[in-house]
Design a protein around this motif. Sequence first.
Motif, PDB file in Angstrom:
ATOM      1  N   SER A 289      -0.318  -0.101  12.404  1.00 53.88           N
ATOM      2  CA  SER A 289       0.191  -1.463  12.273  1.00 53.88           C
ATOM      3  C   SER A 289       0.468  -1.815  10.815  1.00 53.88           C
ATOM      4  CB  SER A 289      -0.801  -2.462  12.871  1.00 53.88           C
ATOM      5  OG  SER A 289      -0.231  -3.749  12.923  1.00 53.88           O
ATOM      6  N   GLY A 290       1.083  -0.862  10.097  1.00 55.14           N
ATOM      7  CA  GLY A 290       1.459  -1.107   8.712  1.00 55.14           C
ATOM      8  C   GLY A 290       0.375  -0.820   7.698  1.00 55.14           C
ATOM      9  N   ILE A 291      -0.819  -0.412   8.141  1.00 52.47           N
ATOM     10  CA  ILE A 291      -1.933  -0.115   7.242  1.00 52.47           C
ATOM     11  C   ILE A 291      -2.185   1.388   7.248  1.00 52.47           C
ATOM     12  CG2 ILE A 291      -4.374  -0.506   6.737  1.00 52.47           C
ATOM     13  CD1 ILE A 291      -2.724  -2.968   6.332  1.00 52.47           C
ATOM     14  N   SER A 292      -2.347   1.968   6.056  1.00 52.07           N
ATOM     15  CA  SER A 292      -2.658   3.387   5.952  1.00 52.07           C
ATOM     16  C   SER A 292      -3.996   3.672   6.630  1.00 52.07           C
ATOM     17  CB  SER A 292      -2.719   3.801   4.479  1.00 52.07           C
ATOM     18  OG  SER A 292      -3.317   5.068   4.331  1.00 52.07           O
ATOM     19  N   SER A 293      -4.026   4.701   7.465  1.00 54.46           N
ATOM     20  CA  SER A 293      -5.280   5.047   8.144  1.00 54.46           C
ATOM     21  C   SER A 293      -6.344   5.474   7.139  1.00 54.46           C
ATOM     22  CB  SER A 293      -5.038   6.164   9.162  1.00 54.46           C
ATOM     23  OG  SER A 293      -4.463   7.302   8.538  1.00 54.46           O
ATOM     24  N   GLU A 294      -5.924   6.028   5.995  1.00 54.53           N
ATOM     25  CA  GLU A 294      -6.886   6.404   4.959  1.00 54.53           C
ATOM     26  C   GLU A 294      -7.558   5.166   4.368  1.00 54.53           C
ATOM     27  OE1 GLU A 294      -7.097   9.320   1.007  1.00 54.53           O
ATOM     28  OE2 GLU A 294      -5.192   8.925   2.005  1.00 54.53           O
ATOM     29  N   VAL A 295      -6.799   4.090   4.250  1.00 50.03           N
ATOM     30  CA  VAL A 295      -7.358   2.829   3.757  1.00 50.03           C
ATOM     31  C   VAL A 295      -8.386   2.287   4.739  1.00 50.03           C
ATOM     32  CG1 VAL A 295      -6.804   0.410   3.294  1.00 50.03           C
ATOM     33  CG2 VAL A 295      -5.375   2.221   2.338  1.00 50.03           C
ATOM     34  N   VAL A 296      -8.063   2.344   6.017  1.00 51.03           N
ATOM     35  CA  VAL A 296      -8.997   1.866   7.038  1.00 51.03           C
ATOM     36  C   VAL A 296     -10.281   2.689   6.999  1.00 51.03           C
ATOM     37  CG1 VAL A 296      -9.341   1.479   9.503  1.00 51.03           C
ATOM     38  CG2 VAL A 296      -7.110   1.041   8.480  1.00 51.03           C
ATOM     39  N   ASP A 297     -10.146   4.013   6.804  1.00 50.39           N
ATOM     40  CA  ASP A 297     -11.333   4.866   6.715  1.00 50.39           C
ATOM     41  C   ASP A 297     -12.185   4.500   5.502  1.00 50.39           C
ATOM     42  OD1 ASP A 297     -10.599   6.225   8.984  1.00 50.39           O
ATOM     43  OD2 ASP A 297      -9.616   7.873   7.912  1.00 50.39           O
TER      44      ASP A 297
ATOM     45  N   ARG B 187       1.505  -5.720   2.964  1.00 50.69           N
ATOM     46  CA  ARG B 187       2.706  -6.010   2.184  1.00 50.69           C
ATOM     47  C   ARG B 187       3.024  -4.890   1.189  1.00 50.69           C
ATOM     48  NH1 ARG B 187       2.623 -11.312  -0.910  1.00 50.69           N
ATOM     49  NH2 ARG B 187       4.822 -10.736  -1.091  1.00 50.69           N
ATOM     50  N   MET B 188       2.070  -3.956   0.986  1.00 50.89           N
ATOM     51  CA  MET B 188       2.236  -2.908  -0.017  1.00 50.89           C
ATOM     52  C   MET B 188       2.604  -1.586   0.637  1.00 50.89           C
ATOM     53  SD  MET B 188      -1.330  -3.641  -2.052  1.00 50.89           S
ATOM     54  CE  MET B 188      -2.014  -5.306  -2.173  1.00 50.89           C
ATOM     55  N   LEU B 189       3.150  -0.679  -0.175  1.00 44.61           N
ATOM     56  CA  LEU B 189       3.378   0.687   0.272  1.00 44.61           C
ATOM     57  C   LEU B 189       2.029   1.396   0.425  1.00 44.61           C
ATOM     58  CD1 LEU B 189       6.436   1.745  -1.940  1.00 44.61           C
ATOM     59  CD2 LEU B 189       6.433   1.217   0.506  1.00 44.61           C
ATOM     60  N   PRO B 190       1.957   2.464   1.234  1.00 50.00           N
ATOM     61  CA  PRO B 190       0.666   3.133   1.477  1.00 50.00           C
ATOM     62  C   PRO B 190      -0.056   3.565   0.199  1.00 50.00           C
ATOM     63  CG  PRO B 190       2.291   3.893   3.053  1.00 50.00           C
ATOM     64  CD  PRO B 190       3.023   3.018   2.091  1.00 50.00           C
ATOM     65  N   GLU B 191       0.682   4.091  -0.800  1.00 53.02           N
ATOM     66  CA  GLU B 191       0.029   4.528  -2.039  1.00 53.02           C
ATOM     67  C   GLU B 191      -0.627   3.352  -2.753  1.00 53.02           C
ATOM     68  OE1 GLU B 191       3.155   5.025  -1.256  1.00 53.02           O
ATOM     69  OE2 GLU B 191       3.323   7.192  -0.887  1.00 53.02           O
ATOM     70  N   ARG B 192       0.064   2.229  -2.754  1.00 48.80           N
ATOM     71  CA  ARG B 192      -0.488   1.029  -3.390  1.00 48.80           C
ATOM     72  C   ARG B 192      -1.669   0.492  -2.584  1.00 48.80           C
ATOM     73  NH1 ARG B 192      -0.134  -1.657  -8.383  1.00 48.80           N
ATOM     74  NH2 ARG B 192      -0.614  -3.863  -8.064  1.00 48.80           N
TER      75      ARG B 192
END
Length: 290
Positions: free
Chosen positions: A124-132, A149-154
């Motif tokens: 849903s627009g959120i990097s799974s690595e961020v959620v982890d 609102r940001m790209l995955p790297e950001r």
Amino acid sequence: MKARGKSLGLEAAYQVLQNSSTRHAALVEEMYEPARLFTGPWLCRTYEAECERTRKLTTEAEIPRHRLETIVQAMRDPLKQERFRRLLSAEGLAAVPKTLALRINGEQPAQTPRPPAEPKPLISGISSEVVDLLQDWYTPPQVFASLRRMLPERQLKAARLMIALNRANFHYAQLLSTLTPLSQLADPSRPKRNFASVTAEQLAGMEIEFDALNDEFLNCASLCGMWALELMAARSYLDRLMENARVVRYLAQNFPEQLAELQTILDIPMGREALARPKRSGRKRKHLVF
């Protein structure tokens, strides 16, 4: 975000994101940034406070490196002398820790490079690595709205900052989102919010300074553990030197300033209190010089 009158924690929010294509789709859509108006004064106050806090934490993270540099500078001149090296060899102290020897010779210890990260699917627009990364932190769902609102790297950089700075809250996420350059936004065509009393030039300058401070902090935070381990090894070696009467006498006679610097380092306790700036006191470790 609430469901059936109860606030959802991060684990529940994670499930919402994971199942966004099914029955939780409606809840995912409710992960929006609050409509409250963030004013220019709020932006300036929050920006200044977070910059000051980041500078302070960066300074604290660099303390082990500064102490290592003090040891390196104090040991460099004595080790240039053949007589001192022969003395160390005769006393069984010639084996300088490898990383310390590299620094004394003007080299930097090798760092293990991070393997390139493989792209991971978005939830849903959120990097799974961020959620982890955030799964062990209580994170308000509105934070994900700002991250989206940001790209995955950001997003990943923002998540690392929130964890390292203990700032997994909406206001900090909103600040990160506001100070994200257009090139790192998921939708660069979306106009950025205007703030009264903050010009476009000022906002651009804030973006640059904020990014530079955060990059410096993340770099120090990633190396702080390595510096601390190097410092422990260096201190252990210094302890052996300072327990040797012949070595101490040689340093006292030929390099008194360097000896004083080494004694100052050894007078600083290791452990949690070692992360604070040393306080000068009149009491110092005493070594017998025969």
